[in-house]
Design an enzyme around this catalytic site. Structure first.
Site, PDB file in Angstrom:
ATOM      1  N   ASP A 426      75.794  42.377  36.822  1.00 61.86           N
ATOM      2  CA  ASP A 426      75.743  43.742  36.320  1.00 61.86           C
ATOM      3  C   ASP A 426      75.096  43.719  34.936  1.00 61.86           C
ATOM      4  O   ASP A 426      75.418  42.860  34.131  1.00 61.86           O
ATOM      5  CB  ASP A 426      77.207  44.224  36.207  1.00 61.86           C
ATOM      6  CG  ASP A 426      77.347  45.727  36.162  1.00 61.86           C
ATOM      7  OD1 ASP A 426      76.610  46.345  35.387  1.00 61.86           O
ATOM      8  OD2 ASP A 426      78.196  46.263  36.892  1.00 61.86           O
ATOM      9  N   ARG A 428      74.951  46.717  33.090  1.00 62.64           N
ATOM     10  CA  ARG A 428      75.233  48.020  32.478  1.00 62.64           C
ATOM     11  C   ARG A 428      75.896  47.892  31.120  1.00 62.64           C
ATOM     12  O   ARG A 428      75.819  48.802  30.305  1.00 62.64           O
ATOM     13  CB  ARG A 428      76.109  48.859  33.414  1.00 62.64           C
ATOM     14  CG  ARG A 428      75.320  49.427  34.549  1.00 62.64           C
ATOM     15  CD  ARG A 428      76.231  50.170  35.498  1.00 62.64           C
ATOM     16  NE  ARG A 428      77.086  49.253  36.240  1.00 62.64           N
ATOM     17  CZ  ARG A 428      78.000  49.649  37.122  1.00 62.64           C
ATOM     18  NH1 ARG A 428      78.187  50.933  37.338  1.00 62.64           N
ATOM     19  NH2 ARG A 428      78.725  48.777  37.781  1.00 62.64           N
TER      20      ARG A 428
END
Ligand SMILES: [Zn+2]
Length: 515
Positions: A426, A428
């Site tokens: 990820d 983010r």
């Protein structure tokens, strides 16, 4: 040398620097005037076409000695300046070639360079005038006053460049901000004056044209808002169904009618990073952050390296949008309940209804719960971040989908597939996400419509307690997205339900391509 002698030398140097700056200003204003006169002469000339498409033959009225920069680039290093100031002045900002860019390319600038005079900026100061405007434009009237690196509009800065290059947009375009004021008032809140709490947006970004009107008019400094606030109605087919099935009851205010039409206040925010604060959130030093940003934007922003005195960066990335249901004043009122969904963009599901993930179902559920909270006298907020495919982008996302579908698409391998391709699960990094909550004046969340631990931990880590976490109801989970949701739950995402064992997880399989 005596102390008095030193002072004299220092005074003399200061006065030389001042005269240089004045000379530069004078030179610029003369060349600007020359350029205006040339334009005026051209526009009134008898054979001059007025439509944009025929303007390519305008060379005759422009610079008589075009350089290789005429074509917008050069192979001659002597024509490119890595310094501003005197060299910029030596060739003037007079129009050349097809576009009226200054003839010398300023690749970068340096602190204390002659002519460089950044607007004072005190990030985190509660008084916006003392904090100072974010000045990032490279407009000839503004370039010397910049106190920020990058460009306005995030990734859309590239389209701005295309518009100018293709002559759709004049180089000196000045926006007319008449009637663009925020549709509702938000803040100011004490959080706006805390440089630890807001590091990834300009808390005064929605008031720029009005707060700094004098600077813009009197000093001809090009400033633009980085936040805009408006009001609208919105319609979603799922919510019409919610009303029909009785889950949502129209009240004429938040849910307006039987079609499930909603009244909403929207806030669009572009990223403005205070680099020392961003570095601190990631637990890294500012130098490492600057070097990495410089390298992985293809060296686009050399001032990340040469201007340690400039602490603000407008990165070329997407921003966020806040959707507020109910009275926005209730967001910051701790006596009122607040429901919140933080949603990261997933175009395939959010817009096109792809069923491989739970994104749109969760988004709709978040909106519905936000509306209900507003109808119960509280407030509901959905915040949409442009972080497509866990901020890996759609290309990487589709490569991962392919690897999953060509394998057995088991929940037990879900994160491994992404890691094999992207190197991480990820990207983010929720560390900067809570800034918007501080900006909205939010001090606690009653119902958090999210199962993500990263989001939860980032918010709580910023001192905003979450009283209740609400997972996506089972009946809203599409069959093919079980792989995603079960993998996430097993990896530690929030659930009040069953957390699967490794063997159970291996048994969860998505739809395999029919080949
Ligand atoms: Zn999705």
């Amino acid at each position: 040398m005596t102390v008095t002698g030193m002072d004299e030398v220092r005074d003399a140097l200061k006065s030389i620097a001042q005269s240089q700056t004045q000379l530069l200003s004078a030179f610029e204003s003369v060349s600007q005037r020359v350029s205006e006169l040339e334009k005026g002469r051209g526009a009134t000339g008898p054979s001059r076409p007025t439509n944009g498409t025929s303007r390519v033959d305008s060379d005759d009225v422009l610079d008589p000695s075009p350089t290789p920069l005429h074509a917008g680039y050069t192979t001659d290093p002597s024509l490119v300046s890595a310094e501003a100031g005197t060299q910029q002045a030596s060739k003037s900002a007079a129009a050349i070639g097809k576009l009226e860019f200054p003839s010398r390319v300023i690749l970068t600038t340096y602190p204390k360079q002659i002519g460089i005079n950044p607007f004072p900026m005190e990030w985190g100061h509660a008084d916006p005038v003392k904090r100072g405007p974010v000045v990032v434009s490279r407009n000839t009237s503004t370039i010397r006053r910049r106190n920020a690196i990058g460009a306005h509009s995030g990734s859309y800065s590239i389209y701005y460049a295309l518009a100018v290059a293709s002559r759709e947009l004049p180089l000196d375009h000045k926006p007319d901000f008449t009637n663009t004021e925020p549709a509702v008032n938000i803040g100011p809140f004490p959080q706006w004056g805390d440089k630890k709490k807001i590091v990834a947006m300009d808390p005064w970004g929605h008031q720029v044209p009005w707060l700094f009107k004098d600077v813009m008019e009197n000093e001809n400094v090009d400033l633009r808002p980085t936040i805009a606030i408006t009001k609208a109605h919105m319609k979603l087919p799922e919510l019409e169904e919610s009303v029909r099935s009785g889950r949502l009851v129209p009240d004429g205010k938040v849910c307006i009618n039987s079609q499930g039409e909603l009244a909403v206040t929207k806030v669009a925010v572009e990223p403005v990073w205070y680099l020392p604060g961003v570095a601190e959130r990631f637990g890294i030093d500012e130098g490492t952050l600057r070097r990495s940003l410089f390298e992985f934007t293809g060296g686009m922003y050399p001032e990340l390296i040469t201007r340690a005195d400039i602490k603000v960066f407008l990165p070329p990335i997407g921003g966020l949008t806040v959707y507020i249901f109910g009275d926005p004043a209730k967001m910051s009122d701790s006596s009122k309940r607040l429901a919140l969904r933080i949603h990261d963009e997933c175009n395939g599901s959010d817009v096109f209804g792809s069923d491989i993930c739970t994104c749109r179902p969760y988004l709709i559920f978040g909106i519905e719960e936000a509306v209900k909270e507003a109808q119960n006298g509280g407030c509901g907020v959905v915040i949409y971040f442009r972080k497509e495919g866990r901020a890996l982008g759609e290309v990487t996302k589709y490569l991962v989908y392919n690897a999953r579908k060509r394998g057995e698409d088991r929940a037990s391998d879900y994160f491994k597939r992404t890691e094999n391709i992207a190197g991480v699960k990820d990207m983010r990094f929720q560390a900067l996400m809570p800034d918007i909550l501080h900006w909205l004046g939010i001090t606690k969340i009653d119902r958090m419509l999210s199962m993500s631990n990263m989001k939860h931990d980032a918010i709580v880590g910023q001192g905003i307690p979450i009283h209740e976490r609400v997972e996506l109801p089972e009946d809203l989970i599409p069959a093919d997205s079980r792989v995603e949701i079960d993998a996430k739950i097993t990896a530690g995402y929030f659930t009040t339900g069953h957390r699967m064992t490794d063997d159970e997880l291996k048994a969860v399989q998505g739809r395999i391509w029919e080949e």
